[in-house]
Scaffold this motif. Sequence first.
Motif, PDB file in Angstrom:
ATOM      1  N   ASN A  69       1.036  -1.315  -0.004  1.00  9.60           N
ATOM      2  CA  ASN A  69      -0.171  -0.010  -0.053  1.00  9.60           C
ATOM      3  C   ASN A  69       0.830   1.148  -0.002  1.00  9.60           C
ATOM      4  O   ASN A  69       0.456   2.063  -0.708  1.00  9.60           O
ATOM      5  CB  ASN A  69      -0.830   0.098   1.202  1.00  9.60           C
ATOM      6  N   GLU A  70       1.894   1.045   0.949  1.00 12.41           N
ATOM      7  CA  GLU A  70       2.785   2.336   1.070  1.00 12.41           C
ATOM      8  C   GLU A  70       3.440   2.527  -0.428  1.00 12.41           C
ATOM      9  O   GLU A  70       3.611   3.821  -1.001  1.00 12.41           O
ATOM     10  CB  GLU A  70       3.856   2.362   1.920  1.00 12.41           C
ATOM     11  N   ILE A  71       3.992   1.546  -1.083  1.00 10.09           N
ATOM     12  CA  ILE A  71       4.831   1.806  -2.248  1.00 10.09           C
ATOM     13  C   ILE A  71       3.669   2.167  -3.479  1.00 10.09           C
ATOM     14  O   ILE A  71       4.250   2.878  -4.526  1.00 10.09           O
ATOM     15  CB  ILE A  71       5.414   0.483  -2.676  1.00 10.09           C
ATOM     16  N   GLU A  72       2.481   1.726  -3.424  1.00 12.20           N
ATOM     17  CA  GLU A  72       1.531   2.152  -4.374  1.00 12.20           C
ATOM     18  C   GLU A  72       1.146   3.672  -4.489  1.00 12.20           C
ATOM     19  O   GLU A  72       1.220   4.337  -5.506  1.00 12.20           O
ATOM     20  CB  GLU A  72       0.242   1.597  -4.148  1.00 12.20           C
ATOM     21  N   LYS A  73       1.144   4.141  -3.295  1.00 15.67           N
ATOM     22  CA  LYS A  73       0.979   5.833  -2.765  1.00 15.67           C
ATOM     23  C   LYS A  73       2.372   6.428  -3.467  1.00 15.67           C
ATOM     24  O   LYS A  73       2.022   7.490  -4.013  1.00 15.67           O
ATOM     25  CB  LYS A  73       0.715   5.891  -1.553  1.00 15.67           C
ATOM     26  N   ILE A  74       3.375   5.883  -2.982  1.00 19.81           N
ATOM     27  CA  ILE A  74       4.555   6.593  -3.709  1.00 19.81           C
ATOM     28  C   ILE A  74       4.533   6.419  -5.074  1.00 19.81           C
ATOM     29  O   ILE A  74       4.959   7.580  -5.957  1.00 19.81           O
ATOM     30  CB  ILE A  74       6.050   5.872  -3.044  1.00 19.81           C
ATOM     31  N   ASP A  75       4.164   5.411  -5.538  1.00 21.33           N
ATOM     32  CA  ASP A  75       4.327   5.234  -7.049  1.00 21.33           C
ATOM     33  C   ASP A  75       3.319   6.060  -7.733  1.00 21.33           C
ATOM     34  O   ASP A  75       3.495   6.717  -8.841  1.00 21.33           O
ATOM     35  CB  ASP A  75       4.087   3.880  -7.390  1.00 21.33           C
ATOM     36  N   GLU A  76       2.296   6.416  -7.299  1.00 23.07           N
ATOM     37  CA  GLU A  76       1.514   7.311  -7.831  1.00 23.07           C
ATOM     38  C   GLU A  76       2.094   8.746  -8.078  1.00 23.07           C
ATOM     39  O   GLU A  76       1.877   9.298  -9.121  1.00 23.07           O
ATOM     40  CB  GLU A  76      -0.075   7.561  -6.927  1.00 23.07           C
ATOM     41  N   LEU A  77       2.660   9.275  -6.937  1.00 13.51           N
ATOM     42  CA  LEU A  77       3.212  10.371  -7.180  1.00 13.51           C
ATOM     43  C   LEU A  77       4.383  10.250  -8.129  1.00 13.51           C
ATOM     44  O   LEU A  77       4.594  11.428  -8.912  1.00 13.51           O
ATOM     45  CB  LEU A  77       3.713  10.907  -5.895  1.00 13.51           C
ATOM     46  N   VAL A  78       5.172   9.188  -8.023  1.00 13.30           N
ATOM     47  CA  VAL A  78       6.464   8.939  -8.936  1.00 13.30           C
ATOM     48  C   VAL A  78       6.146   9.320 -10.297  1.00 13.30           C
ATOM     49  O   VAL A  78       6.597   9.846 -11.159  1.00 13.30           O
ATOM     50  CB  VAL A  78       6.969   7.735  -8.806  1.00 13.30           C
ATOM     51  N   THR A  79       4.845   8.546 -10.622  1.00 13.81           N
ATOM     52  CA  THR A  79       4.113   8.524 -12.302  1.00 13.81           C
ATOM     53  C   THR A  79       3.761  10.097 -12.261  1.00 13.81           C
ATOM     54  O   THR A  79       4.050  10.679 -13.799  1.00 13.81           O
ATOM     55  CB  THR A  79       3.240   7.665 -12.180  1.00 13.81           C
ATOM     56  N   ASN A  84      11.424   9.111 -10.219  1.00 16.44           N
ATOM     57  CA  ASN A  84      11.654   8.027  -9.518  1.00 16.44           C
ATOM     58  C   ASN A  84      11.643   7.882  -7.968  1.00 16.44           C
ATOM     59  O   ASN A  84      11.484   9.121  -7.476  1.00 16.44           O
ATOM     60  CB  ASN A  84      13.238   7.369  -9.902  1.00 16.44           C
ATOM     61  N   ARG A  85      11.292   6.835  -7.520  1.00 19.78           N
ATOM     62  CA  ARG A  85      11.129   6.533  -5.940  1.00 19.78           C
ATOM     63  C   ARG A  85      12.145   7.209  -5.249  1.00 19.78           C
ATOM     64  O   ARG A  85      11.908   8.006  -4.242  1.00 19.78           O
ATOM     65  CB  ARG A  85      11.063   5.257  -5.703  1.00 19.78           C
ATOM     66  N   SER A  86      13.638   6.842  -5.489  1.00 21.32           N
ATOM     67  CA  SER A  86      14.631   7.455  -4.584  1.00 21.32           C
ATOM     68  C   SER A  86      14.614   9.127  -4.459  1.00 21.32           C
ATOM     69  O   SER A  86      14.834   9.526  -3.703  1.00 21.32           O
ATOM     70  CB  SER A  86      15.914   7.117  -5.004  1.00 21.32           C
ATOM     71  N   ALA A  87      14.444   9.547  -5.691  1.00 22.92           N
ATOM     72  CA  ALA A  87      14.639  11.168  -5.693  1.00 22.92           C
ATOM     73  C   ALA A  87      13.244  11.636  -5.129  1.00 22.92           C
ATOM     74  O   ALA A  87      13.480  12.670  -4.503  1.00 22.92           O
ATOM     75  CB  ALA A  87      14.634  11.380  -7.403  1.00 22.92           C
ATOM     76  N   LEU A  88      12.058  11.018  -5.187  1.00 17.97           N
ATOM     77  CA  LEU A  88      11.161  11.776  -4.690  1.00 17.97           C
ATOM     78  C   LEU A  88      11.213  11.574  -3.223  1.00 17.97           C
ATOM     79  O   LEU A  88      10.838  12.513  -2.206  1.00 17.97           O
ATOM     80  CB  LEU A  88       9.730  11.003  -4.978  1.00 17.97           C
ATOM     81  N   ILE A  89      11.725  10.491  -2.691  1.00 20.86           N
ATOM     82  CA  ILE A  89      11.813  10.261  -1.102  1.00 20.86           C
ATOM     83  C   ILE A  89      12.794  11.252  -0.806  1.00 20.86           C
ATOM     84  O   ILE A  89      12.704  11.776   0.387  1.00 20.86           O
ATOM     85  CB  ILE A  89      12.175   8.900  -0.915  1.00 20.86           C
ATOM     86  N   LYS A  90      13.996  11.338  -1.303  1.00 26.09           N
ATOM     87  CA  LYS A  90      14.877  12.289  -0.898  1.00 26.09           C
ATOM     88  C   LYS A  90      14.483  13.751  -0.874  1.00 26.09           C
ATOM     89  O   LYS A  90      15.100  14.474   0.300  1.00 26.09           O
ATOM     90  CB  LYS A  90      16.085  11.971  -1.910  1.00 26.09           C
ATOM     91  N   LYS A  91      14.024  14.022  -1.900  1.00 29.12           N
ATOM     92  CA  LYS A  91      13.210  15.467  -1.814  1.00 29.12           C
ATOM     93  C   LYS A  91      12.492  15.688  -0.736  1.00 29.12           C
ATOM     94  O   LYS A  91      12.482  16.562  -0.227  1.00 29.12           O
ATOM     95  CB  LYS A  91      12.340  15.474  -3.266  1.00 29.12           C
ATOM     96  N   ILE A  92      11.647  14.663  -0.244  1.00 29.19           N
ATOM     97  CA  ILE A  92      10.758  14.962   0.956  1.00 29.19           C
ATOM     98  C   ILE A  92      11.432  14.981   2.012  1.00 29.19           C
ATOM     99  O   ILE A  92      11.392  15.724   2.938  1.00 29.19           O
ATOM    100  CB  ILE A  92       9.544  13.627   0.861  1.00 29.19           C
ATOM    101  N   VAL A  93      12.298  13.983   2.191  1.00 29.53           N
ATOM    102  CA  VAL A  93      13.103  13.804   3.697  1.00 29.53           C
ATOM    103  C   VAL A  93      14.027  15.192   3.745  1.00 29.53           C
ATOM    104  O   VAL A  93      14.179  15.360   4.854  1.00 29.53           O
ATOM    105  CB  VAL A  93      13.681  12.387   3.474  1.00 29.53           C
ATOM    106  N   LEU A  94      14.501  15.486   2.779  1.00 33.31           N
ATOM    107  CA  LEU A  94      15.750  16.685   2.815  1.00 33.31           C
ATOM    108  C   LEU A  94      15.060  17.926   2.446  1.00 33.31           C
ATOM    109  O   LEU A  94      16.138  18.717   2.199  1.00 33.31           O
ATOM    110  CB  LEU A  94      16.995  16.306   1.837  1.00 33.31           C
ATOM    111  N   LYS A  95      13.683  18.004   2.305  1.00 31.11           N
ATOM    112  CA  LYS A  95      13.383  19.442   1.923  1.00 31.11           C
ATOM    113  C   LYS A  95      13.669  20.689   2.885  1.00 31.11           C
ATOM    114  O   LYS A  95      14.025  21.669   2.267  1.00 31.11           O
ATOM    115  CB  LYS A  95      11.760  19.461   1.850  1.00 31.11           C
TER     116      LYS A  95
END
Length: 100
Positions: A69-79, A84-95
Amino acid sequence: MEKSSKVALYVNDDEYRYITDNATKNFLPNTAYIKNRVFNSIENNPELFEPKKKEKKRLKVIAISFNKNEIEKIDELVTKLNTNRSALIKKIVLKDYSNE
């Protein structure tokens, strides 16, 4: 059993220190801190996400497991953001990283 996925974040020494310091302040392991930041940002600040340039490889790796469920939510934003997943998560965590 649900399938999980791992995402690797490539961070430099300063970024790694920033993550570990904030995780420690919040009495959380690095991975729990990252997951909390990701899902709080997705739910509370969707306007923060815009497509971004490719980044070069970094020095340290943090692997985080997400359930289906978590990865599906992330993948929606990635698309949606064409990233990509890593870039999205890094952007969120290091904002807030550049503000410190």
